[in-house]
Motif scaffolding. Structure first.
Motif, PDB file in Angstrom:
ATOM      1  N   SER A 180      80.942  51.269 -13.243  1.00 29.28           N
ATOM      2  CA  SER A 180      80.600  52.555 -12.484  1.00 29.28           C
ATOM      3  C   SER A 180      79.862  52.156 -11.163  1.00 29.28           C
ATOM      4  O   SER A 180      79.558  50.933 -10.981  1.00 29.28           O
ATOM      5  N   PRO A 181      79.909  53.078 -10.288  1.00 30.15           N
ATOM      6  CA  PRO A 181      79.095  52.893  -9.136  1.00 30.15           C
ATOM      7  C   PRO A 181      77.559  52.486  -9.231  1.00 30.15           C
ATOM      8  O   PRO A 181      76.679  52.119  -8.424  1.00 30.15           O
ATOM      9  N   LEU A 182      77.091  52.605 -10.596  1.00 32.64           N
ATOM     10  CA  LEU A 182      75.720  52.331 -10.939  1.00 32.64           C
ATOM     11  C   LEU A 182      75.703  50.959 -11.891  1.00 32.64           C
ATOM     12  O   LEU A 182      74.576  50.431 -12.028  1.00 32.64           O
ATOM     13  N   TRP A 183      76.968  50.636 -12.161  1.00 30.34           N
ATOM     14  CA  TRP A 183      76.944  49.187 -13.051  1.00 30.34           C
ATOM     15  C   TRP A 183      77.803  47.966 -12.422  1.00 30.34           C
ATOM     16  O   TRP A 183      77.892  47.154 -13.088  1.00 30.34           O
ATOM     17  N   ALA A 184      78.637  48.567 -11.377  1.00 35.04           N
ATOM     18  CA  ALA A 184      79.692  47.405 -11.057  1.00 35.04           C
ATOM     19  C   ALA A 184      78.931  46.194 -10.592  1.00 35.04           C
ATOM     20  O   ALA A 184      77.867  46.165 -10.092  1.00 35.04           O
ATOM     21  N   ASP A 185      79.382  45.119 -10.909  1.00 35.73           N
ATOM     22  CA  ASP A 185      78.990  43.805 -10.775  1.00 35.73           C
ATOM     23  C   ASP A 185      79.520  43.356  -9.412  1.00 35.73           C
ATOM     24  O   ASP A 185      80.825  43.579  -9.341  1.00 35.73           O
ATOM     25  N   ILE A 186      78.809  42.336  -8.785  1.00 34.23           N
ATOM     26  CA  ILE A 186      79.400  41.562  -7.494  1.00 34.23           C
ATOM     27  C   ILE A 186      80.431  40.976  -7.807  1.00 34.23           C
ATOM     28  O   ILE A 186      81.367  40.951  -7.071  1.00 34.23           O
ATOM     29  N   HIS A 187      80.856  40.406  -8.990  1.00 38.76           N
ATOM     30  CA  HIS A 187      81.992  39.933  -9.392  1.00 38.76           C
ATOM     31  C   HIS A 187      83.178  40.738  -9.256  1.00 38.76           C
ATOM     32  O   HIS A 187      84.510  40.256  -9.429  1.00 38.76           O
ATOM     33  N   GLU A 188      83.034  41.946  -9.778  1.00 41.19           N
ATOM     34  CA  GLU A 188      83.978  42.946  -9.874  1.00 41.19           C
ATOM     35  C   GLU A 188      84.494  43.228  -8.547  1.00 41.19           C
ATOM     36  O   GLU A 188      85.766  43.142  -8.312  1.00 41.19           O
ATOM     37  N   HIS A 189      83.628  43.303  -7.730  1.00 39.09           N
ATOM     38  CA  HIS A 189      84.020  43.345  -6.253  1.00 39.09           C
ATOM     39  C   HIS A 189      84.873  42.487  -5.831  1.00 39.09           C
ATOM     40  O   HIS A 189      85.962  42.410  -5.097  1.00 39.09           O
ATOM     41  N   SER A 190      84.074  41.098  -5.927  1.00 41.27           N
ATOM     42  CA  SER A 190      85.050  39.819  -5.511  1.00 41.27           C
ATOM     43  C   SER A 190      86.377  39.522  -6.075  1.00 41.27           C
ATOM     44  O   SER A 190      87.281  39.181  -5.224  1.00 41.27           O
ATOM     45  N   SER A 191      86.628  40.145  -7.293  1.00 44.32           N
ATOM     46  CA  SER A 191      87.990  39.793  -7.972  1.00 44.32           C
ATOM     47  C   SER A 191      89.050  40.451  -7.511  1.00 44.32           C
ATOM     48  O   SER A 191      90.223  40.618  -8.248  1.00 44.32           O
ATOM     49  N   GLU A 192      88.758  41.908  -7.081  1.00 43.32           N
ATOM     50  CA  GLU A 192      89.778  42.926  -6.902  1.00 43.32           C
ATOM     51  C   GLU A 192      90.620  42.547  -5.683  1.00 43.32           C
ATOM     52  O   GLU A 192      90.291  41.869  -4.777  1.00 43.32           O
ATOM     53  N   LYS A 193      91.869  42.586  -6.014  1.00 44.01           N
ATOM     54  CA  LYS A 193      92.885  41.968  -5.092  1.00 44.01           C
ATOM     55  C   LYS A 193      93.061  43.128  -3.899  1.00 44.01           C
ATOM     56  O   LYS A 193      93.150  42.657  -2.829  1.00 44.01           O
ATOM     57  N   GLU A 194      92.550  44.402  -4.205  1.00 39.35           N
ATOM     58  CA  GLU A 194      92.572  45.401  -3.106  1.00 39.35           C
ATOM     59  C   GLU A 194      91.249  46.020  -3.328  1.00 39.35           C
ATOM     60  O   GLU A 194      90.989  46.708  -4.345  1.00 39.35           O
ATOM     61  N   HIS A 195      90.503  45.828  -2.389  1.00 41.57           N
ATOM     62  CA  HIS A 195      89.192  46.513  -2.418  1.00 41.57           C
ATOM     63  C   HIS A 195      89.351  48.210  -1.875  1.00 41.57           C
ATOM     64  O   HIS A 195      90.124  48.522  -1.247  1.00 41.57           O
ATOM     65  N   PHE A 196      88.249  48.820  -2.526  1.00 39.32           N
ATOM     66  CA  PHE A 196      87.968  50.145  -2.041  1.00 39.32           C
ATOM     67  C   PHE A 196      87.861  50.478  -0.863  1.00 39.32           C
ATOM     68  O   PHE A 196      86.674  49.905  -0.144  1.00 39.32           O
ATOM     69  N   ASP A 197      88.418  50.889  -0.006  1.00 37.79           N
ATOM     70  CA  ASP A 197      88.508  51.614   1.461  1.00 37.79           C
ATOM     71  C   ASP A 197      87.752  50.614   2.171  1.00 37.79           C
ATOM     72  O   ASP A 197      86.536  50.905   2.530  1.00 37.79           O
ATOM     73  N   GLY A 198      88.517  49.825   2.742  1.00 43.02           N
ATOM     74  CA  GLY A 198      88.084  48.722   3.676  1.00 43.02           C
ATOM     75  C   GLY A 198      87.548  49.401   4.831  1.00 43.02           C
ATOM     76  O   GLY A 198      86.858  48.540   5.603  1.00 43.02           O
ATOM     77  N   ASN A 199      87.328  50.562   5.233  1.00 46.26           N
ATOM     78  CA  ASN A 199      86.862  51.269   6.409  1.00 46.26           C
ATOM     79  C   ASN A 199      85.464  51.426   6.126  1.00 46.26           C
ATOM     80  O   ASN A 199      84.692  51.845   7.196  1.00 46.26           O
ATOM     81  N   ILE A 200      84.927  51.324   4.879  1.00 40.90           N
ATOM     82  CA  ILE A 200      83.461  51.776   4.600  1.00 40.90           C
ATOM     83  C   ILE A 200      82.894  50.440   4.162  1.00 40.90           C
ATOM     84  O   ILE A 200      83.138  49.775   3.545  1.00 40.90           O
ATOM     85  N   ILE A 201      81.561  50.398   4.886  1.00 43.11           N
ATOM     86  CA  ILE A 201      80.794  49.140   4.446  1.00 43.11           C
ATOM     87  C   ILE A 201      79.936  49.832   3.315  1.00 43.11           C
ATOM     88  O   ILE A 201      79.045  50.588   3.568  1.00 43.11           O
ATOM     89  N   GLN A 202      79.911  49.148   2.076  1.00 41.03           N
ATOM     90  CA  GLN A 202      78.928  49.353   1.251  1.00 41.03           C
ATOM     91  C   GLN A 202      77.848  48.668   1.030  1.00 41.03           C
ATOM     92  O   GLN A 202      77.778  47.256   0.746  1.00 41.03           O
ATOM     93  N   ILE A 203      76.598  49.445   1.028  1.00 42.19           N
ATOM     94  CA  ILE A 203      75.203  48.315   1.034  1.00 42.19           C
ATOM     95  C   ILE A 203      74.749  48.873  -0.373  1.00 42.19           C
ATOM     96  O   ILE A 203      74.314  50.038  -0.681  1.00 42.19           O
ATOM     97  N   ILE A 204      74.655  47.508  -1.084  1.00 45.82           N
ATOM     98  CA  ILE A 204      74.115  47.907  -2.635  1.00 45.82           C
ATOM     99  C   ILE A 204      73.107  47.142  -2.897  1.00 45.82           C
ATOM    100  O   ILE A 204      72.690  46.086  -1.863  1.00 45.82           O
ATOM    101  N   GLY A 205      72.601  47.235  -4.024  1.00 43.99           N
ATOM    102  CA  GLY A 205      71.544  46.206  -4.659  1.00 43.99           C
ATOM    103  C   GLY A 205      72.126  45.716  -5.962  1.00 43.99           C
ATOM    104  O   GLY A 205      73.439  45.334  -6.175  1.00 43.99           O
ATOM    105  N   HIS A 206      71.576  45.892  -7.244  1.00 42.80           N
ATOM    106  CA  HIS A 206      72.016  45.916  -8.721  1.00 42.80           C
ATOM    107  C   HIS A 206      71.965  44.428  -9.029  1.00 42.80           C
ATOM    108  O   HIS A 206      71.560  44.148 -10.106  1.00 42.80           O
ATOM    109  N   THR A 207      72.604  43.233  -8.224  1.00 49.25           N
ATOM    110  CA  THR A 207      72.890  42.226  -8.746  1.00 49.25           C
ATOM    111  C   THR A 207      71.776  41.347  -8.170  1.00 49.25           C
ATOM    112  O   THR A 207      71.817  41.168  -6.698  1.00 49.25           O
ATOM    113  N   GLN A 208      70.726  40.929  -8.644  1.00 49.46           N
ATOM    114  CA  GLN A 208      69.587  40.188  -8.382  1.00 49.46           C
ATOM    115  C   GLN A 208      69.708  38.837  -7.717  1.00 49.46           C
ATOM    116  O   GLN A 208      70.454  38.116  -8.301  1.00 49.46           O
ATOM    117  N   LEU A 209      69.429  38.541  -6.433  1.00 47.96           N
ATOM    118  CA  LEU A 209      69.638  37.352  -5.849  1.00 47.96           C
ATOM    119  C   LEU A 209      68.241  36.643  -5.720  1.00 47.96           C
ATOM    120  O   LEU A 209      67.208  37.258  -5.448  1.00 47.96           O
TER     121      LEU A 209
END
Length: 239
Positions: A180-209
């Motif tokens: 979900s939008p509270l649990w998605a891992d950065i690797h999920e975003h990276s692995s999607e062949k087609e990303h959710f709405d490329g016109n929107i820039i999503q600013i996130i936390g959740h995966t510690q750097l």
């Protein structure tokens, strides 16, 4: 504690990534423009030297800051707040001792309305873990009945079907097809062949750097214990 910095452009947005009881967020108290907290205020990491009392005290201060500046301060929900809405699901570092206090803050009559899941400003979507296309597509029919804007849809779904936000993929040890939008891992975003709405820039936390913030496609991952400014389409350290 007081911090004094140069007066900033009122169009700049101060971004506060995952806190977990830390104190790096406190300069936000002196910021005069828009402030967005990305969630995860509680459940500190024991090895960092912070305890739940620190997190609770910090959350109370953040709530007070929001109450005094309701028109310009946004408090987003993170996955570490989610399990204090419903203790049937308990993620890492869940505090049974503080469950009642956090539950009251997140769901109480005078404070529940202070929190939301996402905030959209122009083409920027501030959200704890980000929306994957796979998760959105799975809930699209339901979401489109809840509002015309993406912000309305996501925030309303949290009110009407909170279970959708407990969905966790195998990337985080769950069994759902997408987090979900509270649990998605950065690797999920990276692995999607087609990303959710490329016109929107999503600013996130959740995966510690451990190092600097990262940019992956339309995702800006900022969870590294620092404050950032979104200024003229660029993300900069603050101050």
């Amino acid at each position: 504690m007081h911090f004094i910095f140069d007066i900033q452009d009122m169009n700049d947005i101060l971004i506060v990534p995952d806190i977990h009881g830390r104190k790096f967020w406190e300069p936000a108290l002196e910021y005069k423009g828009e402030v967005v907290f990305l969630g995860d205020y509680v459940d500190p990491y024991p090895y960092e030297g912070f305890v739940e009392e620190d997190a609770h005290r910090g959350l109370l201060a953040i709530i007070d800051f929001k109450k005094q500046n309701s028109d310009r301060v946004t408090l987003l929900v993170g996955n570490h707040e989610l399990h204090y809405y419903n203790d049937e699901f308990q993620a890492s570092r869940f505090s049974r001792k503080y469950y009642g206090k956090y539950h009251a803050l997140l769901t109480g009559e005078t404070t529940a309305g202070l929190f939301q899941v996402c905030k959209q400003i122009d083409n920027y979507l501030f959200i704890h873990a980000g929306i994957t296309k796979l998760w959105y597509d799975a809930h699209e029919d339901e979401l489109k009945k809840l509002g015309d804007s993406l912000e309305q849809q996501i925030n309303k779904l949290f009110e009407t079907n909170i279970d959708a936000f407990f969905e966790i993929s195998s990337f985080r040890g769950g069994y759902h097809d997408a987090g979900s939008p509270l649990w998605a891992d950065i690797h999920e975003h990276s692995s999607e062949k087609e990303h959710f709405d490329g016109n929107i820039i999503q600013i996130i936390g959740h995966t510690q750097l451990l190092g600097e913030w990262k940019s992956k496609g339309n995702i800006r991952l900022l969870d590294n214990r620092k404050l950032y400014i979104l200024k003229d389409g660029e993300i900069e350290l603050y101050p």
